[in-house]
Each structure stands twice: as structure tokens, then as C-alpha cells.
Design a protein around this motif. Structure first.
Motif, PDB file in Angstrom:
ATOM      1  N   ASP A  13      47.969 112.126  25.134  1.00 50.20           N
ATOM      2  CA  ASP A  13      47.962 112.921  26.361  1.00 50.20           C
ATOM      3  C   ASP A  13      49.366 113.277  26.845  1.00 50.20           C
ATOM      4  N   GLU A  14      50.311 112.393  26.631  1.00 46.21           N
ATOM      5  CA  GLU A  14      51.668 112.638  27.127  1.00 46.21           C
ATOM      6  C   GLU A  14      52.326 113.743  26.301  1.00 46.21           C
ATOM      7  N   GLY A  15      53.055 114.599  26.963  1.00 42.92           N
ATOM      8  CA  GLY A  15      53.698 115.721  26.289  1.00 42.92           C
ATOM      9  C   GLY A  15      55.015 115.335  25.640  1.00 42.92           C
ATOM     10  N   GLU A  16      55.673 116.339  25.080  1.00 41.84           N
ATOM     11  CA  GLU A  16      56.946 116.122  24.385  1.00 41.84           C
ATOM     12  C   GLU A  16      58.057 115.682  25.321  1.00 41.84           C
ATOM     13  N   ALA A  17      57.887 115.854  26.620  1.00 43.79           N
ATOM     14  CA  ALA A  17      58.915 115.463  27.582  1.00 43.79           C
ATOM     15  C   ALA A  17      58.987 113.949  27.758  1.00 43.79           C
ATOM     16  N   TYR A  18      57.956 113.232  27.271  1.00 39.17           N
ATOM     17  CA  TYR A  18      57.874 111.785  27.469  1.00 39.17           C
ATOM     18  C   TYR A  18      57.982 111.033  26.154  1.00 39.17           C
ATOM     19  N   ARG A  19      58.457 109.785  26.254  1.00 37.11           N
ATOM     20  CA  ARG A  19      58.400 108.843  25.135  1.00 37.11           C
ATOM     21  C   ARG A  19      57.985 107.497  25.710  1.00 37.11           C
ATOM     22  N   ARG A  20      57.337 106.682  24.912  1.00 33.64           N
ATOM     23  CA  ARG A  20      56.862 105.371  25.364  1.00 33.64           C
ATOM     24  C   ARG A  20      57.872 104.310  24.964  1.00 33.64           C
ATOM     25  N   VAL A  21      58.257 103.448  25.933  1.00 31.26           N
ATOM     26  CA  VAL A  21      59.211 102.371  25.677  1.00 31.26           C
ATOM     27  C   VAL A  21      58.688 101.077  26.283  1.00 31.26           C
ATOM     28  N   ARG A  22      59.193  99.946  25.760  1.00 31.35           N
ATOM     29  CA  ARG A  22      58.857  98.622  26.308  1.00 31.35           C
ATOM     30  C   ARG A  22      59.832  98.305  27.420  1.00 31.35           C
ATOM     31  N   VAL A  23      59.303  97.737  28.499  1.00 35.02           N
ATOM     32  CA  VAL A  23      60.118  97.349  29.644  1.00 35.02           C
ATOM     33  C   VAL A  23      59.640  95.996  30.163  1.00 35.02           C
ATOM     34  N   THR A  24      60.472  95.402  30.998  1.00 29.40           N
ATOM     35  CA  THR A  24      60.088  94.212  31.745  1.00 29.40           C
ATOM     36  C   THR A  24      60.096  94.601  33.213  1.00 29.40           C
ATOM     37  N   THR A  25      58.976  94.429  33.873  1.00 26.33           N
ATOM     38  CA  THR A  25      58.854  94.816  35.274  1.00 26.33           C
ATOM     39  C   THR A  25      59.499  93.759  36.169  1.00 26.33           C
ATOM     40  N   GLU A  26      59.592  94.060  37.459  1.00 24.59           N
ATOM     41  CA  GLU A  26      60.173  93.104  38.392  1.00 24.59           C
ATOM     42  C   GLU A  26      59.379  91.803  38.459  1.00 24.59           C
ATOM     43  N   ALA A  27      58.073  91.872  38.199  1.00 18.78           N
ATOM     44  CA  ALA A  27      57.235  90.665  38.202  1.00 18.78           C
ATOM     45  C   ALA A  27      57.357  89.888  36.894  1.00 18.78           C
ATOM     46  N   GLY A  28      58.136  90.423  35.936  1.00 14.14           N
ATOM     47  CA  GLY A  28      58.351  89.740  34.667  1.00 14.14           C
ATOM     48  C   GLY A  28      57.358  90.099  33.583  1.00 14.14           C
ATOM     49  N   ALA A  29      56.532  91.101  33.794  1.00 14.80           N
ATOM     50  CA  ALA A  29      55.551  91.508  32.792  1.00 14.80           C
ATOM     51  C   ALA A  29      56.203  92.383  31.725  1.00 14.80           C
ATOM     52  N   GLU A  30      55.825  92.147  30.483  1.00 18.57           N
ATOM     53  CA  GLU A  30      56.234  93.015  29.374  1.00 18.57           C
ATOM     54  C   GLU A  30      55.196  94.124  29.292  1.00 18.57           C
ATOM     55  N   ALA A  31      55.638  95.375  29.405  1.00 15.24           N
ATOM     56  CA  ALA A  31      54.695  96.488  29.452  1.00 15.24           C
ATOM     57  C   ALA A  31      55.289  97.718  28.775  1.00 15.24           C
ATOM     58  N   TRP A  32      54.413  98.660  28.466  1.00 22.07           N
ATOM     59  CA  TRP A  32      54.812  99.977  28.011  1.00 22.07           C
ATOM     60  C   TRP A  32      54.932 100.885  29.216  1.00 22.07           C
ATOM     61  N   VAL A  33      55.813 101.871  29.130  1.00 20.03           N
ATOM     62  CA  VAL A  33      55.940 102.891  30.177  1.00 20.03           C
ATOM     63  C   VAL A  33      56.381 104.181  29.506  1.00 20.03           C
ATOM     64  N   TYR A  34      55.963 105.313  30.089  1.00 22.13           N
ATOM     65  CA  TYR A  34      56.384 106.617  29.588  1.00 22.13           C
ATOM     66  C   TYR A  34      57.570 107.100  30.411  1.00 22.13           C
ATOM     67  N   VAL A  35      58.669 107.407  29.706  1.00 24.33           N
ATOM     68  CA  VAL A  35      59.912 107.841  30.348  1.00 24.33           C
ATOM     69  C   VAL A  35      60.352 109.162  29.724  1.00 24.33           C
ATOM     70  N   ALA A  36      61.413 109.733  30.266  1.00 24.86           N
ATOM     71  CA  ALA A  36      61.918 110.996  29.735  1.00 24.86           C
ATOM     72  C   ALA A  36      62.368 110.830  28.292  1.00 24.86           C
ATOM     73  N   ALA A  37      61.948 111.762  27.456  1.00 21.69           N
ATOM     74  CA  ALA A  37      62.366 111.761  26.052  1.00 21.69           C
ATOM     75  C   ALA A  37      63.838 112.138  25.983  1.00 21.69           C
ATOM     76  N   GLU A  38      64.535 111.561  25.032  1.00 24.74           N
ATOM     77  CA  GLU A  38      65.946 111.931  24.843  1.00 24.74           C
ATOM     78  C   GLU A  38      65.978 113.313  24.243  1.00 24.74           C
ATOM     79  N   ARG A  39      66.887 114.096  24.718  1.00 24.40           N
ATOM     80  CA  ARG A  39      66.985 115.485  24.226  1.00 24.40           C
ATOM     81  C   ARG A  39      68.235 115.685  23.435  1.00 24.40           C
TER      82      ARG A  39
END
Length: 121
Positions: free
Chosen positions: A95-121
Motif C-alpha cells: 500500500d505504501e508508495g515510492e515516497a516511503y520505506r520501512r525501517v526498524r525503530v525503537t519507540t520511546e516505550a522501548g518497543a522494537e517496531a517497523w515504521v514507514y519513513v521518507a525514502a532516500e532520494r
């Protein structure tokens, strides 16, 4: 039982109508969390909304939110953590377009999660 992964959603994926359009079902309510080291920006919508998507009042049809990595002291971005099956994650990727890429992050609560961020251009 199918293993679950966590997704940090900060934009339209928090909307139950969008979830139904993307995943074929609403997600569990999820848990509030925040993400540092990113700033929230917006990009214009290139395509019209999906026909079966019932847009809510909170949905902005002209711009989508997007996270930009930053080293500045930007305020944490609020969002929600949702447990997804691997199939749900595959649907989100599609569903996510070319403007996004999925990366692993650690949230403030300490959870390891995926998030969609701006794709590198």
C-alpha cells in the motif's frame, strides 16, 4: 499461531477505514507511543483515494504525513503501536508508495517496531 510484528503508525494507518482498505480488517486498538529522531512532515497526495475507502473527517485528502529523519531536537512524534501478522505487513508494504520505506525503530516505550519513513532520494 502466526507470529506478530509491531508497526508504529503515526498517520492514516491509525484510521479504521484505512486499516480496512489496506488489511481487509480493522486492527486491534494498539497502544499509544512516541518516536524520537524524526520530524513529521507532509507530502501531496498523487492519487485519488481508494473507492471503497470511507474517509473520516480526520483524514486529509490533500496530503499524507511522512517522517523525515532528523538530528535536530524535534518533539517526539505521537502514534500507536499495532501488532500485525506478516501478511498484514506485506499488505502495508504494497500500500505504501515510492515516497516511503520501512525501517526498524525503537519507540520511546522501548518497543522494537517497523515504521514507514521518507525514502532516500
Amino acid at each position: 499461531m502466526t507470529a506478530e510484528v509491531l508497526l508504529f503508525a503515526y498517520g492514516t494507518l491509525q484510521d479504521p477505514a484505512v486499516q480496512t482498505a489496506v488489511f481487509g480488517h480493522e486492527l486491534e486498538p494498539g497502544a499509544p507511543d512516541r518516536l524520537s529522531s524524526f520530524r513529521l512532515s507532509h507530502i501531496p497526495v498523487d492519487e485519488p483515494p481508494v473507492d471503497d475507502l470511507q474517509v473520516t473527517a480526520e483524514t486529509d485528502l490533500t496530503h499524507y504525513p511522512i517522517l523525515i529523519p532528523t538530528t535536530d531536537e524535534a518533539p517526539p512524534v505521537p502514534g500507536r503501536l499495532y501488532p500485525l501478522t506478516p501478511a498484514d505487513l506485506t499488505a502495508a508494504d504494497a500500500d505504501e508508495g515510492e515516497a516511503y520505506r520501512r525501517v526498524r525503530v525503537t519507540t520511546e516505550a522501548g518497543a522494537e517496531a517497523w515504521v514507514y519513513v521518507a525514502a532516500e532520494r
